[in-house]
Design an enzyme around this catalytic site. Structure first.
Site, short mmCIF file in Angstrom:
data_model
loop_
_atom_site.label_atom_id
_atom_site.label_comp_id
_atom_site.label_asym_id
_atom_site.label_seq_id
_atom_site.Cartn_x
_atom_site.Cartn_y
_atom_site.Cartn_z
N GLY A 77 0.85 -1.19 0.00
CA GLY A 77 0.00 0.00 0.00
C GLY A 77 0.88 1.23 0.00
O GLY A 77 2.06 1.15 0.37
N CYS A 96 5.28 -6.14 1.71
CA CYS A 96 5.63 -4.71 1.75
C CYS A 96 4.89 -4.00 2.89
O CYS A 96 5.14 -4.29 4.05
CB CYS A 96 5.39 -4.07 0.39
SG CYS A 96 6.20 -2.48 0.23
N TYR A 97 3.94 -3.12 2.58
CA TYR A 97 3.19 -2.47 3.67
C TYR A 97 2.54 -3.51 4.58
O TYR A 97 2.51 -3.35 5.81
CB TYR A 97 2.11 -1.55 3.07
CG TYR A 97 1.22 -0.89 4.12
CD1 TYR A 97 1.61 0.30 4.72
CD2 TYR A 97 0.01 -1.47 4.50
CE1 TYR A 97 0.81 0.90 5.69
CE2 TYR A 97 -0.78 -0.89 5.47
CZ TYR A 97 -0.38 0.31 6.06
OH TYR A 97 -1.18 0.89 7.01
N HIS A 148 8.34 -7.53 -3.31
CA HIS A 148 7.08 -7.92 -3.98
C HIS A 148 7.26 -9.23 -4.74
O HIS A 148 7.75 -9.24 -5.86
CB HIS A 148 6.65 -6.82 -4.95
CG HIS A 148 6.14 -5.60 -4.26
ND1 HIS A 148 4.83 -5.46 -3.89
CD2 HIS A 148 6.78 -4.49 -3.82
CE1 HIS A 148 4.67 -4.30 -3.26
NE2 HIS A 148 5.84 -3.70 -3.21
N GLU A 151 4.97 -10.90 -6.09
CA GLU A 151 3.94 -11.06 -7.13
C GLU A 151 4.35 -10.49 -8.48
O GLU A 151 3.71 -10.78 -9.48
CB GLU A 151 2.62 -10.42 -6.66
CG GLU A 151 2.58 -8.91 -6.60
CD GLU A 151 3.18 -8.31 -5.32
OE1 GLU A 151 3.97 -9.00 -4.66
OE2 GLU A 151 2.85 -7.15 -5.01
N ASP A 209 -16.88 -13.09 -23.25
CA ASP A 209 -17.51 -13.21 -21.93
C ASP A 209 -18.92 -13.77 -22.02
O ASP A 209 -19.27 -14.73 -21.33
CB ASP A 209 -17.54 -11.86 -21.21
CG ASP A 209 -16.19 -11.18 -21.20
OD1 ASP A 209 -15.19 -11.89 -21.41
OD2 ASP A 209 -16.13 -9.96 -21.00
N LYS A 230 -10.20 -12.30 -17.19
CA LYS A 230 -10.40 -12.61 -18.61
C LYS A 230 -9.64 -13.86 -19.06
O LYS A 230 -10.18 -14.69 -19.78
CB LYS A 230 -9.93 -11.40 -19.44
CG LYS A 230 -10.29 -11.45 -20.89
CD LYS A 230 -11.55 -10.69 -21.09
CE LYS A 230 -11.88 -10.34 -22.49
NZ LYS A 230 -13.13 -9.56 -22.51
#
Ligand code: XMP
Length: 519
Positions: free
Chosen positions: A57, A84-85, A178, A180, A236, A375
């Site tokens: 964040g 992180c945060y 991070h 990710e 979709d 998606k």
């Protein structure tokens, strides 16, 4: 709809990467959702999460009003990873110290591993990577300087004395970097180590398990009633229809409204894909004359959109009225639509979804089987359901169709020119094998004619603009760096094959400042 049990809940502290964390967890075949940090301990416990991941964040834990979680959440005993945060908050909340050192780290950073540790060292020594140093992606200005009691440091970086820490007894872990992002090469492995070892979760969320559970959920929701689904040609609504059809068979009827503003052979494509290959009951309605009549003389983009949207709904409702009393409406709403609506728990219906907008007042109950998916996951489900590649990998197509790509007044003649040019652009992208690397590609017909020369004769013809963009989610986009040879081929083919077009341009505008569509 039923939800997978024991999800990994990503607690969002305002990170730009919260969605990415959820995606990475799902890539590890474990279902994950994002929840706001304001969630109460009770609400959180109700979801019976298998693990929690606290996101990063932009704030400092020292700032008044910085995002927090309810302290009772720590008492629930759920395995937790702070990023992180999120890591700083864990350290701060459990009795450690976070200091504003004035020295931050941004970008690629070497991470030195300590000897003991489940999250990093066990994995690193089990793999063949040199186990003392890893490249990681950092972006922080505060540092953890003291750990809470019973926690151990498992890694440091040049500027962060505590870059990773853990308490394996309590199954609480923290990383200052991070995992990710792609710039942390071992990131996915580290997340998997947390999920599989730290939280003891099994990788059993797959496209097949999703389909099986979704079918039961749809059957429970619809029962013996009937449902309808508007098919636009987009992926979709196509996947949603195929899934609902699996669940309730011919109690589903699909409606394809031909507005006259569709891509070349769109109607035929959809009819083939659904009526023939999937055996779905499909009604095709040709409303093109009504659309062209309503759009005559209109040039203002918003007015065009409004007319198209409203007329679409009217045609759709007229058709639904003639059908045998469907009281469920299938929508291809996706998870990003839900997140963007600002609510993490309830779906707000977007006004311009696949069917081109749905009325506020309806006697329909919505069926949204894809509203927990991204998606790329929808595409995987479509493939698993046996939808043809040309549907699954179809580029997004706006509800108002070619109406927002013919600039100025929309006439059947202009739409015909554009349809032909657009078909060439897309066919060449497919032939070059680039379809899956590009978010969207299409042609635009601006309200411009220019002078040219063909076969020694002066021409005064239309300009066509080629648009091709790369994007993750259509929120931002970059113009695609198409090879010159490909652009040349498209240009030659358009001018030679579409009588009335004598000039081709390529749009090199990103989003922002442009938008993907021209209107
Ligand atoms: P823009 O032009 O805003 O488009 O950058 C972002 C994405 O949304 C699609 N788009 C629409 N889709 N109804 C839709 O269903 C609409 O009215 C609409 N307008 C834009 C566009 O094609 C791109 O993928």
């Amino acid at each position: 709809m039923t939800k997978p049990q024991h999800p990994v809940l990503v607690v969002d502290f305002g990170a730009q990467y919260a969605q990415l964390i959820a995606r990475r967890v799902r890539e590890a075949h474990i279902y994950s959702e994002i929840v706001p940090h304001s969630i109460s301990a009770e609400q959180l416990a109700d979801r019976q999460p298998g693990a929690l991941i606290f996101s990063g964040g932009p704030k400092s834990v020292h700032i008044d009003g910085s995002p927090r979680i309810h302290p009772d959440i720590y008492k629930l005993g759920i395995p937790t990873l702070g990023i992180c945060y999120g890591a700083q908050l864990i350290a701060h909340d459990l009795g450690g110290k976070v200091t504003h050192t004035g020295i931050g780290e941004y970008g690629r950073t070497p991470l030195s591993l300590h000897k003991k540790g489940m999250l990093l060292t066990t994995w690193a020594s089990a793999s063949n990577t040199p186990n003392t140093e890893q490249q990681v992606w950092m972006s922080h200005f505060d540092s953890i300087t003291h750990l809470p009691e019973d926690f151990v440091i498992t890694a440091h970086t040049p500027q962060a004395p505590i870059a990773a820490f853990e308490n394996t007894q309590q199954r609480i872990f923290g990383v200052q970097f991070h995992p990710e992002v792609a710039h942390t090469p071992a990131g996915q492995k580290i997340l998997e180590q947390f999920l599989y070892e730290g939280a003891d979760l099994s990788p059993n969320w797959t496209t097949k398990s999703f389909i099986d559970e979704a079918i039961v959920g749809i059957q429970t929701q619809i029962g013996q009633n009937r449902a309808i689904c508007g098919l636009s040609g987009g992926v979709d609504s196509a996947v949603a229809a195929a899934l609902v059809h699996r669940a309730i068979g011919n109690h589903l009827t699909c409606v394809f409204v031909d507005t006259g503003l569709m891509r070349q052979n769109e109607g035929q494509h959809i009819i083939n894909a659904f009526r023939r290959s999937q055996g779905i009951d499909l009604i095709a309605v040709d409303a093109s004359e009504r659309f062209f009549a309503s759009l005559a003389g209109i040039t203002e983009p918003e007015e065009k959109r409004k007319i198209i949207g409203e007329l679409f709904i009217r045609v759709f409702e007229d058709t639904a009225e003639q059908m045998n009393k469907a009281n469920f409406l299938v929508q291809g709403t996706l998870y990003p639509d839900v997140i963007e609506s600002g609510s993490h728990t309830a779906a707000k219906i977007k006004s311009h979804h696949n069917v081109g907008g749905i009325p506020e007042k309806m006697n329909f109950e919505l069926v949204e089987p894809l509203k927990d998916l991204f998606k790329d996951e929808v595409r995987a489900i479509g493939t698993e359901l046996g939808l043809p590649n040309e549907i699954v990998w179809r580029h997004p197509f706006p509800g108002p169709g070619l109406g927002v790509r013919v600039i100025g007044e929309i006439t059947p003649h202009k739409v015909t020119l554009l349809t032909k040019a657009d078909a060439i652009v897309r066919a060449e992208i497919t032939a070059a094998g680039l379809e899956q690397h590009i978010w969207q590609t299409f042609a635009v017909l601006p309200d411009i004619r220019t002078v040219g020369i063909m076969g020694d004769e002066r021409t005064y013809g239309h300009l066509v603009v080629i648009r091709a963009v790369t994007s993750e989610d259509a929120m931002t986009a970059d113009w695609a760096r198409l090879p010159y040879e490909l652009l040349e081929k498209m240009s030659n083919r358009i001018i030679n094959e579409v009588k009335g077009i004598n000039r081709v341009a390529y749009d090199i505008t990103s989003k922002p400042p442009g938008t993907i569509e021209w209107e």
